[in-house]
Design an enzyme around this catalytic site. Structure first.
Site, short mmCIF file in Angstrom:
data_model
loop_
_atom_site.label_atom_id
_atom_site.label_comp_id
_atom_site.label_asym_id
_atom_site.label_seq_id
_atom_site.Cartn_x
_atom_site.Cartn_y
_atom_site.Cartn_z
N LYS A 142 -18.42 -16.63 1.42
CA LYS A 142 -19.88 -16.55 1.54
C LYS A 142 -20.54 -15.71 0.46
CE LYS A 142 -19.86 -16.95 6.56
NZ LYS A 142 -20.10 -16.22 7.81
N GLY A 174 -12.63 -3.75 0.80
CA GLY A 174 -14.02 -3.37 1.02
C GLY A 174 -14.50 -2.32 0.03
N ARG A 190 0.82 -1.22 0.00
CA ARG A 190 0.00 0.00 0.00
C ARG A 190 0.84 1.26 0.00
NH1 ARG A 190 -4.92 -2.07 3.89
NH2 ARG A 190 -6.24 -2.73 2.16
#
Ligand code: ADP
Ligand code: MG
Length: 401
Positions: free
Chosen positions: A199, A376, A37
């Site tokens: 999921k 995210g 990053r």
């Protein structure tokens, strides 16, 4: 709405507040364990330094929850940054207030000041206007290069923009928005999405937003078993989200059902520890006492065939429990196939923390068109949401002062 880029900003001799994403993992000795990053935002920092801007660089790290925590200090990042930039980086422990203001005012052209972890102040995550105003008072210009934090409406990503008229996206932010934006707006067909991971629940919006846009949606990873259950198949001890079976069924009965490519075989094991390497079975022959841990070779072949035609590819979510080497083959094979598609000229994007780790592990990150740094944030973007940190960069709204 348009977003300015830093090339259009007048920055020479001006103080520029640069929000970056230095939320890096730290090793047990406190050093930076992975500097991906930091490296990703160097083009922006170097450009501003070359342009003789005076840089006030800010980031969060971890979850200190509004309290000072030496274990989550940006000191280690500062050291690494000094090495990359080959110049000293001053540090403002106090983040805002007289000490930080004096340090910012004392900056010369091309000099860099790093603020301590923004989340040491409770005002950051609360998007407190007073904290936002104090941050803004440190500089004349605002640049956001923290794509990975753009899905949060925090003081340094959103609130601050109310107090700075001159604002722009950094190079990394620009690159992320352009790559991910192309997927949603102008993907060249055939467009193939590959979804996996643990999921469905974390990815429903991505699935539903992508499905109408793609030509093929490949489903692997843990979420495939909820789809198999929706088809009425035996899933044994595989991961199944009972409350998402209806979602999967709606997809399989919906208008885009023909686009869905479900894994046709999988590796099954007695437990998921890796002590049992497992065996490959057809997706409709999973034994009751076994759990699916990876996709099998027939699925890899089917995916390779779909990818052979693809002009645009987006991949999120590993195909199996890839952190266990015995169950990583499906994920590694898909990484190789996406790299191959890139070589053939397809535009390819990989997003998601675990997916990127897998691509990195396979040494293939340079053979992908774009590896998204924002876990995210990229999922929310692909899910069709407006990112507050991006919306705040748009327009030419006058600053409050
Ligand atoms: P990303 O971080 O790339 O968005 P996710 O966090 O959604 O990906 O998914 C990664 C996780 O999915 C990994 O921890 C992996 O173990 C898990 N996973 C993948 N396949 C399976 C499976 N068949 N059963 C259980 N977990 C799985
Ligand atoms: Mg993950």
């Amino acid at each position: 709405m348009t977003i300015r880029t830093i090339r259009s900003l007048e920055v020479a001799g001006r103080r520029v507040f640069v929000r970056v994403d230095f939320n890096v993992p730290l090793a047990s000795d406190g050093s930076v364990a992975d500097d991906t990053r930091i490296v990703a935002t160097l083009p922006t920092l170097r450009y501003l330094i070359e342009q003789k801007a005076r840089l006030v660089v800010a980031s969060h790290l971890g979850r200190p929850r509004g309290k000072r925590d030496p274990a989550q200090s940006l000191r280690a990042v500062r050291e690494r940054l000094e090495k990359f930039l080959r110049q000293p980086v001053a540090m403002a422990e106090s983040i805002v207030g007289p000490e930080a203001e004096a340090a910012a005012k004392g900056l010369g052209d091309g000099q860099v000041l790093l603020l301590e972890n923004l989340r040491f102040d409770p005002g950051e995550e609360k998007n407190d206007p007073e904290f936002s105003r104090k941050l803004a008072s440190l500089a004349d210009v605002y640049v956001n290069d923290a794509f990975g934090a753009a899905h949060r409406a925090h003081a340094s990503t959103e609130g601050i923009t109310a107090f700075v008229a001159d604002r722009a996206a950094g190079f990394l932010m620009e690159k992320e928005l352009s790559a991910l934006g192309k997927l949603l707006q102008t993907p060249e067909a055939p467009f193939v999405a590959i979804l996996g991971g643990a999921k469905i629940s974390g990815k429903i919006e991505v699935l539903q937003n992508l499905l109408p846009r793609v030509d093929r949606l490949i489903v692997g990873g843990g979420m495939m078993f909820t789809f198999l259950r929706a088809q009425g198949r035996e899933t044994g001890r595989s991961l199944v989200e009972d409350d998402r079976v209806e979602t999967a069924r709606a997809v399989l009965d919906g208008p885009d059902a023909a686009k869905v490519v479900l894994a046709v075989d999988c590796r099954v094991a007695a437990d998921v520890s890796g002590s049992d390497a497992g065996v490959v079975v057809a997706a409709d022959a999973i034994p009751k006492d076994r759990a699916g841990v990876d996709i099998g070779p027939a699925s890899v072949d089917a995916i390779a065939a779909v990818l052979a035609e693809a002009r645009t590819v987006v991949w999120n979510g590993p195909m199996g429990i890839c952190e266990v080497p015995a169950y990583a083959e499906g994920t590694n094979a898909v990484a190789r196939e996406v790299a191959r598609a890139t070589k053939r000229g397809a535009f390819t994007v990989v997003g998601g923390g675990d997916s990127l780790a897998a691509v990195h592990q396979a040494g293939l990150e340079h053979q992908i068109t774009h590896c998204s740094t924002g876990g995210g944030a990229s999922l929310e973007f692909l899910g069709g949401r407006t990112l507050p940190g991006v919306a705040a960069l748009e327009g030419e709204a006058a600053a409050r002062s």
